[in-house]
Design an enzyme around this catalytic site. Structure first.
Site, PDB file in Angstrom:
ATOM      1  N   LYS A  45      31.185  15.431 -10.715  1.00 35.80           N
ATOM      2  CA  LYS A  45      31.368  15.409 -12.131  1.00 35.80           C
ATOM      3  C   LYS A  45      30.678  16.581 -12.819  1.00 35.80           C
ATOM      4  CE  LYS A  45      31.442  10.382 -12.375  1.00 35.80           C
ATOM      5  NZ  LYS A  45      30.734   9.205 -12.871  1.00 35.80           N
ATOM      6  N   GLY A  46      29.640  17.086 -12.222  1.00 31.01           N
ATOM      7  CA  GLY A  46      28.771  18.042 -12.900  1.00 31.01           C
ATOM      8  C   GLY A  46      29.408  19.302 -13.429  1.00 31.01           C
ATOM      9  N   GLU A 101      31.018  25.160  -9.191  1.00 30.50           N
ATOM     10  CA  GLU A 101      29.944  24.175  -9.053  1.00 30.50           C
ATOM     11  C   GLU A 101      28.982  24.334 -10.224  1.00 30.50           C
ATOM     12  OE1 GLU A 101      28.858  21.364  -8.282  1.00 30.50           O
ATOM     13  OE2 GLU A 101      28.508  21.476  -6.127  1.00 30.50           O
ATOM     14  N   ASP A 102      28.437  23.219 -10.673  1.00 31.54           N
ATOM     15  CA  ASP A 102      27.472  23.287 -11.763  1.00 31.54           C
ATOM     16  C   ASP A 102      26.183  23.946 -11.310  1.00 31.54           C
ATOM     17  OD1 ASP A 102      26.782  21.115 -10.138  1.00 31.54           O
ATOM     18  OD2 ASP A 102      26.374  19.756 -11.792  1.00 31.54           O
ATOM     19  N   ASP A 105      21.915  24.228  -5.399  1.00 30.58           N
ATOM     20  CA  ASP A 105      20.519  23.824  -5.222  1.00 30.58           C
ATOM     21  C   ASP A 105      20.146  24.026  -3.751  1.00 30.58           C
ATOM     22  OD1 ASP A 105      18.022  22.614  -5.486  1.00 30.58           O
ATOM     23  OD2 ASP A 105      18.782  20.719  -6.230  1.00 30.58           O
ATOM     24  N   LYS A 134      19.480  27.530  -7.996  1.00 35.78           N
ATOM     25  CA  LYS A 134      18.060  27.284  -7.690  1.00 35.78           C
ATOM     26  C   LYS A 134      17.781  27.878  -6.308  1.00 35.78           C
ATOM     27  CE  LYS A 134      16.705  23.145 -10.186  1.00 35.78           C
ATOM     28  NZ  LYS A 134      16.240  21.761 -10.061  1.00 35.78           N
ATOM     29  N   PHE A 155      13.443  19.957 -12.853  1.00 35.63           N
ATOM     30  CA  PHE A 155      14.704  19.225 -12.914  1.00 35.63           C
ATOM     31  C   PHE A 155      15.354  19.481 -14.267  1.00 35.63           C
ATOM     32  CE2 PHE A 155      17.507  15.546 -13.269  1.00 35.63           C
ATOM     33  CZ  PHE A 155      18.143  15.643 -12.032  1.00 35.63           C
ATOM     34  N   ILE A 156      16.533  20.111 -14.248  1.00 39.82           N
ATOM     35  CA  ILE A 156      17.217  20.493 -15.477  1.00 39.82           C
ATOM     36  C   ILE A 156      18.444  19.614 -15.728  1.00 39.82           C
ATOM     37  CG2 ILE A 156      16.362  22.858 -15.536  1.00 39.82           C
ATOM     38  CD1 ILE A 156      19.021  23.757 -14.281  1.00 39.82           C
ATOM     39  N   ASP A 162      23.218  16.337 -14.930  1.00 36.75           N
ATOM     40  CA  ASP A 162      22.780  15.019 -15.373  1.00 36.75           C
ATOM     41  C   ASP A 162      21.530  14.540 -14.659  1.00 36.75           C
ATOM     42  OD1 ASP A 162      23.802  12.445 -13.296  1.00 36.75           O
ATOM     43  OD2 ASP A 162      24.279  14.520 -12.797  1.00 36.75           O
TER      44      ASP A 162
END
Length: 185
Positions: A45-46, A101-102, A105, A134, A155-156, A162
């Site tokens: 969803k991101g 992709e959002d 990481d 990240k 954590f953003i 989200d």
């Protein structure tokens, strides 16, 4: 967004900075994929906010597909295992795939998709566009071919990112106050 703002420690990227960078990414992608059969695949969803904005900045005919993939659950750390919840509808063999992709990481999700899902589908090319990166948390050998911003280690949330399905609707990206997610643990 005063109700959500109170949970944010500080803003990392304003709505204006994000819009400017998305426009630049769209221009770069347009140049790179001119005359190519492009399929843009958003990881939900991101990435839905970023994907919608980015698509409007790509000045090319392209197809759009979505996948739902999970590796986080309700936590703040990747679980290390990838679950495909919803796969593509169309055949992408022989086509140029741009995965949206959002946040990139640890790299677990995108490495899995690249090596196990898309490699088997005989795409002409596979590239990654991540709005946030990240790099300090990377555990896999993967990078974004197109990158919006390198992010801090905190954590953003916001702009599609989200915590426990909340904060995606913030127009900016900010660091979530640790007491918000630590009280749930």
């Amino acid at each position: 967004m005063k109700n959500l703002d109170r949970d944010i420690e500080r803003v990392c990227f304003s709505a204006e900075e994000i819009a400017k960078r998305v426009k630049e990414l769209g221009e770069e992608i347009t140049r790179d994929y001119e005359e190519k059969d492009l399929v843009v695949v958003a990881v939900l969803k991101g990435s839905f906010v970023f994907a919608a904005d980015l698509l409007r900045e790509i000045d090319l005919p392209c197809d759009f597909e979505v996948m739902r993939v999970s590796s986080y659950g309700a936590g703040t750390e990747s679980s290390g295992s990838v679950k495909i919840i919803s796969d593509l509808d169309e055949d992408i063999s022989g086509r140029h795939v741009l995965m949206i992709e959002d946040i990139l990481d640890t790299g677990v999700t995108l490495t899995y998709l690249r090596d196990h899902v898309f490699a088997a589908r005989n795409t002409a090319s596979f590239k990654i566009c991540a709005m946030f990166d990240k790099t300090q948390r990377r555990t896999c050998d993967i990078h974004a071919d197109y990158r919006g911003f390198e992010t801090p280690g905190e954590f953003i949330v916001g702009y599609g990112l989200d915590y426990n399905q909340k904060y995606r609707n913030l127009p900016y990206v900010g660091v979530l106050k640790p007491e918000i997610y630590k009280k749930k643990m």
